[in-house]
Design a protein around this motif. Structure first.
Motif, PDB file in Angstrom:
ATOM      1  N   THR A  83       0.811  -1.214   0.000  1.00 24.82           N
ATOM      2  CA  THR A  83       0.000   0.000   0.000  1.00 24.82           C
ATOM      3  C   THR A  83       0.847   1.268   0.000  1.00 24.82           C
ATOM      4  N   GLY A  84       2.074   1.156   0.466  1.00 28.01           N
ATOM      5  CA  GLY A  84       2.917   2.333   0.586  1.00 28.01           C
ATOM      6  C   GLY A  84       2.640   3.122   1.845  1.00 28.01           C
ATOM      7  N   SER A  85       1.721   2.627   2.650  1.00 27.57           N
ATOM      8  CA  SER A  85       1.368   3.345   3.868  1.00 27.57           C
ATOM      9  C   SER A  85       2.485   3.218   4.911  1.00 27.57           C
ATOM     10  N   VAL A  86       2.448   4.123   5.859  1.00 27.65           N
ATOM     11  CA  VAL A  86       3.400   4.079   6.962  1.00 27.65           C
ATOM     12  C   VAL A  86       2.643   3.574   8.177  1.00 27.65           C
ATOM     13  N   PRO A  87       3.098   2.583   8.903  1.00 26.13           N
ATOM     14  CA  PRO A  87       4.381   1.923   8.774  1.00 26.13           C
ATOM     15  C   PRO A  87       4.340   0.613   8.000  1.00 26.13           C
ATOM     16  N   LYS A  88       3.160   0.059   7.782  1.00 30.96           N
ATOM     17  CA  LYS A  88       3.061  -1.298   7.251  1.00 30.96           C
ATOM     18  C   LYS A  88       3.573  -1.479   5.826  1.00 30.96           C
ATOM     19  N   GLY A  89       3.631  -0.437   5.026  1.00 31.14           N
ATOM     20  CA  GLY A  89       4.096  -0.570   3.643  1.00 31.14           C
ATOM     21  C   GLY A  89       5.604  -0.488   3.491  1.00 31.14           C
ATOM     22  N   TRP A  90       6.310  -0.246   4.586  1.00 28.54           N
ATOM     23  CA  TRP A  90       7.768  -0.152   4.601  1.00 28.54           C
ATOM     24  C   TRP A  90       8.331  -1.346   5.365  1.00 28.54           C
ATOM     25  N   TYR A  91       9.502  -1.835   4.952  1.00 25.33           N
ATOM     26  CA  TYR A  91      10.128  -3.005   5.566  1.00 25.33           C
ATOM     27  C   TYR A  91      11.549  -2.687   6.001  1.00 25.33           C
ATOM     28  N   TRP A  92      11.898  -3.181   7.195  1.00 22.68           N
ATOM     29  CA  TRP A  92      13.240  -2.979   7.722  1.00 22.68           C
ATOM     30  C   TRP A  92      14.254  -3.906   7.064  1.00 22.68           C
ATOM     31  N   ALA A  93      15.463  -3.391   6.905  1.00 20.64           N
ATOM     32  CA  ALA A  93      16.658  -4.189   6.607  1.00 20.64           C
ATOM     33  C   ALA A  93      17.514  -4.170   7.861  1.00 20.64           C
ATOM     34  N   SER A  94      18.344  -5.181   8.027  1.00 14.34           N
ATOM     35  CA  SER A  94      19.229  -5.208   9.196  1.00 14.34           C
ATOM     36  C   SER A  94      20.422  -4.281   9.022  1.00 14.34           C
ATOM     37  N   THR A  95      20.645  -3.824   7.794  1.00 14.99           N
ATOM     38  CA  THR A  95      21.782  -2.968   7.487  1.00 14.99           C
ATOM     39  C   THR A  95      21.674  -1.649   8.241  1.00 14.99           C
ATOM     40  N   LEU A  96      22.751  -1.300   8.902  1.00 14.89           N
ATOM     41  CA  LEU A  96      22.785  -0.077   9.679  1.00 14.89           C
ATOM     42  C   LEU A  96      23.987   0.742   9.245  1.00 14.89           C
ATOM     43  N   GLY A  97      23.710   1.920   8.724  1.00 11.33           N
ATOM     44  CA  GLY A  97      24.768   2.878   8.409  1.00 11.33           C
ATOM     45  C   GLY A  97      24.659   3.968   9.454  1.00 11.33           C
ATOM     46  N   VAL A  98      24.455   5.183   9.008  1.00  7.76           N
ATOM     47  CA  VAL A  98      24.162   6.269   9.940  1.00  7.76           C
ATOM     48  C   VAL A  98      22.808   5.992  10.597  1.00  7.76           C
ATOM     49  N   ASP A  99      21.855   5.529   9.794  1.00  6.99           N
ATOM     50  CA  ASP A  99      20.528   5.133  10.253  1.00  6.99           C
ATOM     51  C   ASP A  99      20.174   3.810   9.598  1.00  6.99           C
ATOM     52  N   PRO A 100      19.196   3.078  10.155  1.00  7.67           N
ATOM     53  CA  PRO A 100      18.796   1.812   9.544  1.00  7.67           C
ATOM     54  C   PRO A 100      18.195   2.010   8.146  1.00  7.67           C
ATOM     55  N   ARG A 101      18.361   1.012   7.293  1.00  8.89           N
ATOM     56  CA  ARG A 101      17.814   1.032   5.946  1.00  8.89           C
ATOM     57  C   ARG A 101      16.410   0.431   5.955  1.00  8.89           C
ATOM     58  N   ASP A 102      15.557   0.936   5.066  1.00  8.66           N
ATOM     59  CA  ASP A 102      14.233   0.362   4.884  1.00  8.66           C
ATOM     60  C   ASP A 102      13.828   0.527   3.419  1.00  8.66           C
ATOM     61  N   GLN A 103      12.742  -0.143   3.047  1.00  9.58           N
ATOM     62  CA  GLN A 103      12.290  -0.096   1.660  1.00  9.58           C
ATOM     63  C   GLN A 103      10.773  -0.151   1.626  1.00  9.58           C
ATOM     64  N   ARG A 104      10.190   0.687   0.775  1.00  6.34           N
ATOM     65  CA  ARG A 104       8.740   0.712   0.580  1.00  6.34           C
ATOM     66  C   ARG A 104       8.400  -0.289  -0.515  1.00  6.34           C
ATOM     67  N   PHE A 105       7.451  -1.172  -0.254  1.00  3.70           N
ATOM     68  CA  PHE A 105       7.149  -2.241  -1.197  1.00  3.70           C
ATOM     69  C   PHE A 105       6.086  -1.880  -2.228  1.00  3.70           C
ATOM     70  N   SER A 106       5.551  -0.682  -2.188  1.00  3.52           N
ATOM     71  CA  SER A 106       4.615  -0.268  -3.246  1.00  3.52           C
ATOM     72  C   SER A 106       5.381   0.118  -4.502  1.00  3.52           C
ATOM     73  N   ASP A 107       6.578   0.671  -4.335  1.00  2.00           N
ATOM     74  CA  ASP A 107       7.334   1.145  -5.509  1.00  2.00           C
ATOM     75  C   ASP A 107       8.832   0.874  -5.432  1.00  2.00           C
ATOM     76  N   GLY A 108       9.307   0.275  -4.345  1.00  2.00           N
ATOM     77  CA  GLY A 108      10.719  -0.056  -4.218  1.00  2.00           C
ATOM     78  C   GLY A 108      11.597   1.051  -3.673  1.00  2.00           C
ATOM     79  N   ARG A 109      10.991   2.195  -3.355  1.00  2.00           N
ATOM     80  CA  ARG A 109      11.787   3.309  -2.823  1.00  2.00           C
ATOM     81  C   ARG A 109      12.543   2.852  -1.586  1.00  2.00           C
ATOM     82  N   ARG A 110      13.829   3.190  -1.553  1.00  2.00           N
ATOM     83  CA  ARG A 110      14.681   2.815  -0.433  1.00  2.00           C
ATOM     84  C   ARG A 110      15.067   4.059   0.338  1.00  2.00           C
ATOM     85  N   GLY A 111      15.261   3.887   1.619  1.00  2.00           N
ATOM     86  CA  GLY A 111      15.621   5.035   2.413  1.00  2.00           C
ATOM     87  C   GLY A 111      16.306   4.642   3.700  1.00  2.00           C
TER      88      GLY A 111
END
Length: 154
Positions: A111-139
């Motif tokens: 759905t792209g909604s927050v928070p359920k449309g975004w998924y956590w990655a375990s990768t941690l840089g300055v901040d944790p990585r996540d990805q929206r599954f409606s369009d693949g946007r990463r952040g």
């Protein structure tokens, strides 16, 4: 986990059902993305980090979580006949593979909604990585933001 057999291929004599398709019954079939296994996990692709097969849980965890909570939850998770410590939050690269194969794996919130449309990655840089599954946007999100979690094992 080398003994994993997809439900469609598991037989008592350790052969597969490729004989039905005309192939030798002694040649093991390669799992395809989306194949469901007897333990309830789903073959999700090959990890770009380890080169090993990845198996995802068939559903998201029931509650969205903050990043540290998700990592701790994964470390304590026991299920699908596997002991504690088998499942984990996918890395950034593995999360991308899950996104690419989301239709065949199934059950992701797109759905792209927050928070359920975004998924956590375990990768941690300055901040944790996540990805929206409606369009693949990463952040990158703050650790105190809530996102969905889909555990994997390999």
């Amino acid at each position: 986990m080398a003994d994993r057999k997809p439900k469609a291929f598991a037989l008592d004599n350790n052969t597969d059902t490729t004989a039905v398709s005309g192939k030798s019954p002694h040649v093991k079939a390669e799992p395809q993305v989306g194949d469901r296994f007897d333990d309830g996990t789903i073959f999700s692709g090959i990890s770009p980090d380890t080169g090993k097969p990845m198996y995802a849980r068939p559903v998201d965890e029931s509650l969205a979580m903050q990043w540290k909570e998700a990592v701790r939850y994964a470390a304590r998770f026991e299920g699908h006949g596997k002991p504690v410590g088998t499942f984990r939050v996918p890395t950034d690269g593995e999360l991308s593979v899950l996104f690419q194969n989301r239709t065949k794996i199934g059950g992701f919130n797109e759905t792209g909604s927050v928070p359920k449309g975004w998924y956590w990655a375990s990768t941690l840089g300055v901040d944790p990585r996540d990805q929206r599954f409606s369009d693949g946007r990463r952040g990158c999100s703050y650790e105190n933001v809530y996102s969905s979690v889909r555990l994997i094992c390999s």
